[in-house]
Design a protein around this motif. Structure first.
Motif, short mmCIF file in Angstrom:
data_model
loop_
_atom_site.label_atom_id
_atom_site.label_comp_id
_atom_site.label_asym_id
_atom_site.label_seq_id
_atom_site.Cartn_x
_atom_site.Cartn_y
_atom_site.Cartn_z
N ASN A 22 35.80 42.50 63.72
CA ASN A 22 36.57 41.69 64.74
C ASN A 22 37.64 40.94 64.44
OD1 ASN A 22 34.39 42.35 66.60
ND2 ASN A 22 33.30 40.38 65.97
N GLU A 23 37.96 40.73 62.97
CA GLU A 23 38.95 40.03 62.51
C GLU A 23 40.12 41.37 62.32
OE1 GLU A 23 41.74 37.48 61.07
OE2 GLU A 23 40.02 37.22 62.15
N LYS A 24 39.73 42.32 62.20
CA LYS A 24 40.76 43.49 62.30
C LYS A 24 41.24 43.91 63.52
CE LYS A 24 43.00 46.53 59.81
NZ LYS A 24 44.18 46.09 58.74
N TYR A 25 40.21 43.81 64.71
CA TYR A 25 40.79 43.98 65.98
C TYR A 25 41.72 43.00 66.39
CZ TYR A 25 37.03 47.47 66.79
OH TYR A 25 36.30 48.63 66.44
N GLU A 27 43.71 41.16 64.34
CA GLU A 27 44.87 41.64 63.81
C GLU A 27 45.86 42.62 64.40
OE1 GLU A 27 44.10 42.18 59.79
OE2 GLU A 27 43.45 40.07 59.25
N LEU A 28 45.11 43.65 64.90
CA LEU A 28 45.61 44.60 65.50
C LEU A 28 46.03 44.36 66.95
CD1 LEU A 28 43.49 47.65 63.93
CD2 LEU A 28 45.94 47.04 63.47
N LEU A 32 39.78 40.37 71.03
CA LEU A 32 39.41 38.95 70.30
C LEU A 32 38.01 38.71 70.77
CD1 LEU A 32 40.24 36.27 69.20
CD2 LEU A 32 40.77 35.52 71.54
N VAL A 33 37.25 38.93 69.71
CA VAL A 33 35.60 38.65 69.76
C VAL A 33 35.02 37.74 68.98
CG1 VAL A 33 33.64 39.86 69.69
CG2 VAL A 33 35.58 41.12 70.54
#
Length: 176
Positions: A22-25, A27-28, A32-33
């Motif tokens: 979720n953090e990588k999503y 950042e990309l 936002l989850v």
């Protein structure tokens, strides 16, 4: 103190992988989850202001809620040691929330980690709904890993430890 095999820490490694994904999503800028905390009522607090005894205040909904590529999503993370997922692991209030979420145009699903096989599965709401209906009508109360759709096993990709957006994309394509 709790150990890795204890009920208290069960799923924490799986949850960490989801949180990293979720953090990588985020950042990309793909989504936002966030993890939804389980509401608790503290009963005892020690001198260091640590909660030493608490109970669940009310039934929670699902583990995660967010938005990816303008689609609202909610999902619950389930972990099983065997190669069989017990449908009783999905609580009635969780499925009811997922059903209401779907009725509002959202995408609901489960992420299941089969620890023995070290495999992750994206279970679509529709698939879960069918399995629960069969179980309720006297059918199997579980699903074996070999019975699941191979297309929905998910892995690391693009630096995302658990790239479940691929499952969402396939899910959306099937809905069209």
């Amino acid at each position: 103190m709790s150990t890795w095999d204890s009920r208290g820490l069960r799923g924490s490694q799986f949850e960490n992988i989801i949180n990293q994904s979720n953090e990588k999503y985020r950042e990309l800028r793909l989504g936002l989850v966030q993890k939804i905390p389980t509401p608790i009522k503290p009963v005892e607090i020690d001198d260091n202001r640590h909660i030493t005894l608490a109970y669940f205040e009310k039934k929670s909904t699902v583990d995660y809620i967010g938005v990816v590529q303008s689609f609202p999503i909610c999902f619950d993370a389930k972990e099983c040691k065997e190669n069989t997922f017990q449908l009783s692991n999905v609580h009635e209030h969780q499925f009811a929330f997922m059903t209401d979420f779907e009725a509002q145009g959202g995408i609901s699903f489960l992420l299941i980690y089969f620890t023995g096989a070290d495999k992750y599965y994206y279970m679509r709401y529709f698939e879960l709904k069918q399995l629960l209906a069969k179980a309720e009508n006297g059918g199997k109360k579980s699903v074996n890993i070999e019975e699941l759709d191979n297309n929905y096993f998910i892995t690391e990709k693009l630096g995302v430890p658990l790239h479940y957006l691929e499952g969402i994309n396939m899910d959306l394509q099937e809905r069209d």
